[in-house]
Design an enzyme around this catalytic site. Structure first.
Site, PDB file in Angstrom:
ATOM      1  N   GLN C 185     -12.112 -16.950  23.927  1.00 54.31           N
ATOM      2  CA  GLN C 185     -13.045 -15.853  24.192  1.00 54.31           C
ATOM      3  C   GLN C 185     -14.031 -16.167  25.316  1.00 54.31           C
ATOM      4  O   GLN C 185     -14.689 -15.266  25.835  1.00 54.31           O
ATOM      5  CB  GLN C 185     -13.828 -15.483  22.922  1.00 54.31           C
ATOM      6  CG  GLN C 185     -12.989 -14.851  21.829  1.00 54.31           C
ATOM      7  CD  GLN C 185     -12.462 -13.466  22.186  1.00 54.31           C
ATOM      8  OE1 GLN C 185     -12.896 -12.837  23.164  1.00 54.31           O
ATOM      9  NE2 GLN C 185     -11.508 -12.981  21.403  1.00 54.31           N
ATOM     10  N   SER C 205      -6.088 -17.955  26.441  1.00 49.61           N
ATOM     11  CA  SER C 205      -5.027 -16.974  26.220  1.00 49.61           C
ATOM     12  C   SER C 205      -5.091 -15.914  27.305  1.00 49.61           C
ATOM     13  O   SER C 205      -6.161 -15.358  27.577  1.00 49.61           O
ATOM     14  CB  SER C 205      -5.212 -16.336  24.835  1.00 49.61           C
ATOM     15  OG  SER C 205      -4.183 -15.413  24.580  1.00 49.61           O
ATOM     16  N   GLY C 206      -3.946 -15.635  27.933  1.00 49.34           N
ATOM     17  CA  GLY C 206      -3.907 -14.724  29.072  1.00 49.34           C
ATOM     18  C   GLY C 206      -4.422 -13.325  28.792  1.00 49.34           C
ATOM     19  O   GLY C 206      -5.173 -12.752  29.592  1.00 49.34           O
ATOM     20  N   CYS C 331      -7.133  -9.425  14.157  1.00 49.40           N
ATOM     21  CA  CYS C 331      -6.110 -10.067  13.341  1.00 49.40           C
ATOM     22  C   CYS C 331      -6.304  -9.838  11.866  1.00 49.40           C
ATOM     23  O   CYS C 331      -5.401 -10.069  11.084  1.00 49.40           O
ATOM     24  CB  CYS C 331      -6.118 -11.571  13.576  1.00 49.40           C
ATOM     25  SG  CYS C 331      -5.681 -11.959  15.251  1.00 49.40           S
TER      26      CYS C 331
END
Ligand SMILES: Cc1ncc(COP(=O)(O)O)c(C=O)c1O
Ligand SMILES: Cc1ncc(COP(=O)(O)O)c(C=O)c1O
Lengths: 399, 122, 399, 122
Positions: C185, C205-206, C331
């Protein structure tokens, strides 16, 4: 290195990877910038996307003849292989610690087995004969009460040799041993039906069938628990965490759909071309050996040894002529020495260094084969002429 | 991956072949990768008058062999013995790291042939 | 469910995922159907592609201020988290078996820790205070001679609370304990410099920074061996097997490059908008609580509790008005009950159920914030009016 | 994810509110998710003359509560007791599997209120 600008490029390395099919890319495009939501989100941005995931899951399931819930999306074939092996070892640790596999698996299986071996798992690496075939009796005799998994690939990536998966499935069921099949090279090239084959786990990889790199799937038969390789979020029914690769998954679905549609004619179109290449080379070039020639093989794969020369040198000459092929698996092409597959087949070490793999694709045409047949004899001759291992055989060649 | 120089020597190797009337030959095989070179020398007055080679190996091995022959032809045996694989690789405008060992083949094969020549003279 | 067709869609869920940036997609496009080769292949199809991988590696490395060889490409943030934790436990097993982490990590870390716990690894879950802050002294006191890893996220995905990574880095170095940071993040929203922070492992993370889903990276400092999570081929210097996700990796590189270019002004543009949203809501809606209000926070994240109502119901009303937000992490949005982060912060269970997260993106504009401020008070009121937990407070609201 | 019917009842819930002169009230909280309903009944001649609710919960819980009140208003107490969560979910044209438990809230809250009414009369 590059093919010359003015030569036609001929791609005969489809076992290494394939181009994304245009219709696959088309289907993926909306999911990058527009329908970009996280499928786990409940709002519009997520709900735009989750049906696309489920549609793709259905398409993969249909190709394999299983339930959509039995499909777990992964990032590649290697992840599926690691997941199947490590996940099984973890979950069945109570039951036993013996795995049966073959000496000719892909490194994603073999390396994982070697890792597990270091952790105390017992691994039986079944040998193959000179044609790359397994001994089914030996497989069955290798099963012990501690055997928790049989891991045999559907088709070998280097030689294209196809294993008797249905028969292995029967053996595995009879002994109630879980059966994992790395079908990365078989999917799309042969009918792969997990019910007929009675496999419990089966891995595939998108980029071998016209889907993009970065996506794959693992079939996990209902009732076969598997410890996740990637823990975390609740995605994939808690079997594989990580935000879904939405465009990749959509692409995989379309590619599976297309593979299903074309299974009746594409492999049938490739096989005669492969035969033509094989018989042409056998006629034009002396002292070559087709690896796995008398075993059942994938319709698209031709693996040969060219006595007296080194494979990479031949590859580079082909490359300069615009022809992309490979020596063994792309994954080990920067290793010197012989492929573990040919070694297991008992190929002479020197001969083994001269191996080259041609793997056809759905776009391969007769002119491509003609061109290869035009180029190969000359460059083989050139390399043999400078090889110290070819002296004294010059006459034989001339005859 | 390969320099233009490597590609040039790979596709048009210089001094390939055998020599029926060689003053000395040397054969060297890499235990690492099985690549093998055979070097043929014609020596006069301590000078390498002519040199030929045959090589089994990858593009780097072939190009190294070829350029090596160019580097030492007309040079003294001492010059030849002082040729290193780094010099060979440099003359090729470099080799990929994983291919550096291929350049040894050429220097080692040459040294072997020269040693054989010197031993024969003793 | 969908926003009505005629409402403007406002995406305030950038912590869940972001749209791919158009320039990222543009850069990726050639690598699907044209430059489709396997970068491990030596022929033209491979050599077209491998420089693109290395370029991307350099771009990621530059953003993090590390060597390109220290970057390992992964498929997602979760893979990086699992790899860092499981890989460290395996490789440092001799040295010890104690990990220190926090109670508010992402599930990709927490679930992995729980899994490792079952395998006999001892885990210390550090608590946080009411504002979501760590006690650095407690962290240091938790270190034992058996401690092999400290795993603390850079910024929390739910609340945006930023942890004192540089200080933790100092502590980790002082005690010679390996330090892993989940920076999924933080990357692109804060300067993330692995040298200044003295972290040894760091995941990103892309899809959180305008690259596509399906690609991520793990920084692995030189000299910190890590057992692969995915064994197999020689890719990524044998640290992560599997054919490279070429388009994804190219996209990640471009996104990192862009993040680097924009770090000086994009976060600075988001923060006042977030402040405006926060103060607007505090003014317009009674009895709300900003979670982590007095801790350092990401410039784009606002997490609030709306007493008396349930978060998902509020989200659906926002969704219908075209506004995408989220309750806690995407999630877990289909789990009921309170987020583990708010629980760790000691938020009252009923209040915790009313939490909503707004996370701004680089495209968020003042009009979007105005619209949210227009919509939220009404729907909160409506839900409170039907809530049995709001009775008797109706007067307070009116005052 | 949700049917039109759910969205309709969620955005325009029927019979929301309290009842100052209720003949009975029932409160039920799901231990699973903390969702809570409060049901108010006006009963005459064994018939549910009027019904109101207040619900804390997600969209499924609110929509279930709303449609439940429509389903039983004007029905006998026995009819009310026979209302099941499946009937509620069905009347909403279905609920996502993970939301099925929310429909219990409505039926259970109603049953609680009816029981309280019956207990009070004894
Ligand atoms: C802090 C944090 N770590 C890890 C992840 C997992 O990333 P990915 O979904 O790419 O696996 C996320 C994303 O939700 C996150 O916010
Ligand atoms: C038989 C086999 N298994 C596994 C793999 C690994 O697939 P991926 O590269 O997608 O990880 C390959 C690809 O080379 C393969 O041919």
């Amino acid at each position: 290195m590059k093919g010359e600008r003015d030569v036609k490029r001929i791609y005969l390395d489809n076992n290494a990877t394939t181009a994304v099919r245009p219709e696959v890319l088309q289907g993926m495009l909306p999911f990058f910038c527009e329908a970009f939501g996280n499928p786990s989100s409940v709002h519009w941005a997520g709900s735009q996307v989750s049906p696309a995931i489920e549609k793709a899951r259905g398409q993969v399931a249909q190709l394999l003849n299983c339930q959509p819930t039995e499909i777990v999306f992964t990032a590649c074939g290697s992840e599926g292989d690691n997941f199947a092996l490590k996940g099984t070892v973890d979950v069945l640790r109570e039951k036993g610690n013996h795995i049966i596999t073959t000496a000719v698996e892909h490194p994603a299986v073999l390396d994982t087995c070697r890792f597990l071996e270091k952790k105390g798992v017992e691994i039986t690496y079944l040998p193959v004969d000179g044609e790359g075939r397994l001994d089914l009796d030996l497989l069955e005799r290798s099963i012990t009460p501690r055997t928790i998994l049989i891991s045999v690939m559907w088709a070998n990536n280097e030689t294209g040799v196809v294993f008797p998966i249905h028969e292995i499935g029967v053996v595995a069921r009879r002994h109630k041993v879980r059966f994992f099949c790395d079908a990365v090279q078989a999917v799309g090239r042969l009918p792969v039906d997990v019910q007929k084959a009675q496999v419990d786990l089966l891995s595939l990889s998108g980029h071998k069938i016209g889907a993009p790199k970065g996506v794959g799937a693992l079939f996990v038969r209902k009732g076969n628990p598997l410890t996740p390789l990637i823990h975390g979020g609740h995605q994939e029914r808690r079997r594989r965490a990580g935000t879904h690769n939405v465009p990749g998954i959509v692409g995989l679905g379309i590619a599976c759909q297309k593979a299903m549609d074309e299974l009746s004619f594409v492999p049938g179109r490739m096989e005669p071309l492969r035969e033509c290449l094989q018989s042409g080379l056998l006629t034009l070039v002396p002292e070559i050996k087709v690896n796995g020639a008398s075993a059942p093989r994938l319709p698209n794969t031709l693996n040969l040894c060219f006595a007296g020369i080194e494979g990479e040198a031949l590859l580079l000459h082909l490359d300069i002529a615009g022809i992309a092929a490979s020596s063994g698996s792309a994954c080990t092409s920067d290793d010197h020495g012989m492929s573990h597959v040919l070694e297991a087949m008992g190929v002479d070490p020197l001969l083994g260094q001269s191996s080259v793999r041609f793997s056809l694709g759905r776009d391969t045409v007769a002119e491509d084969i003609d061109r290869v047949l035009e180029v190969v004899p000359g460059v083989v001759q050139k390399l043999r002429d400078m090889s110290p291992f070819w002296e004294g055989r010059a006459c034989r060649r001339a005859s | 991956m390969y320099s233009e120089k490597v590609l040039d020597h790979f596709t048009n190797p210089r001094n390939v072949g055998e020599m029926t009337n060689a003053d000395a030959t040397g054969e060297f095989g890499s235990s690492h990768c099985g690549d093998t070179i055979k070097v043929f020398l014609k020596v006069e007055d301590n000078v390498i008058q002519d040199i030929k080679f045959k090589t089994f190996g990858c593009a780097a091995a072939i190009a190294s062999s070829s350029i090596m022959t160019e580097m030492v032809r007309g040079k003294t045996l001492e010059d030849g013995l002082q040729l290193t694989n780094d010099m060979v690789a440099e003359a090729l405008d470099g080799l990929p790291p994983e291919k550096m060992h291929c350049s040894c083949l050429a220097a080692d094969g040459l040294h072997k042939a020269i040693q054989n020549y010197l031993n024969g003279q003793k």
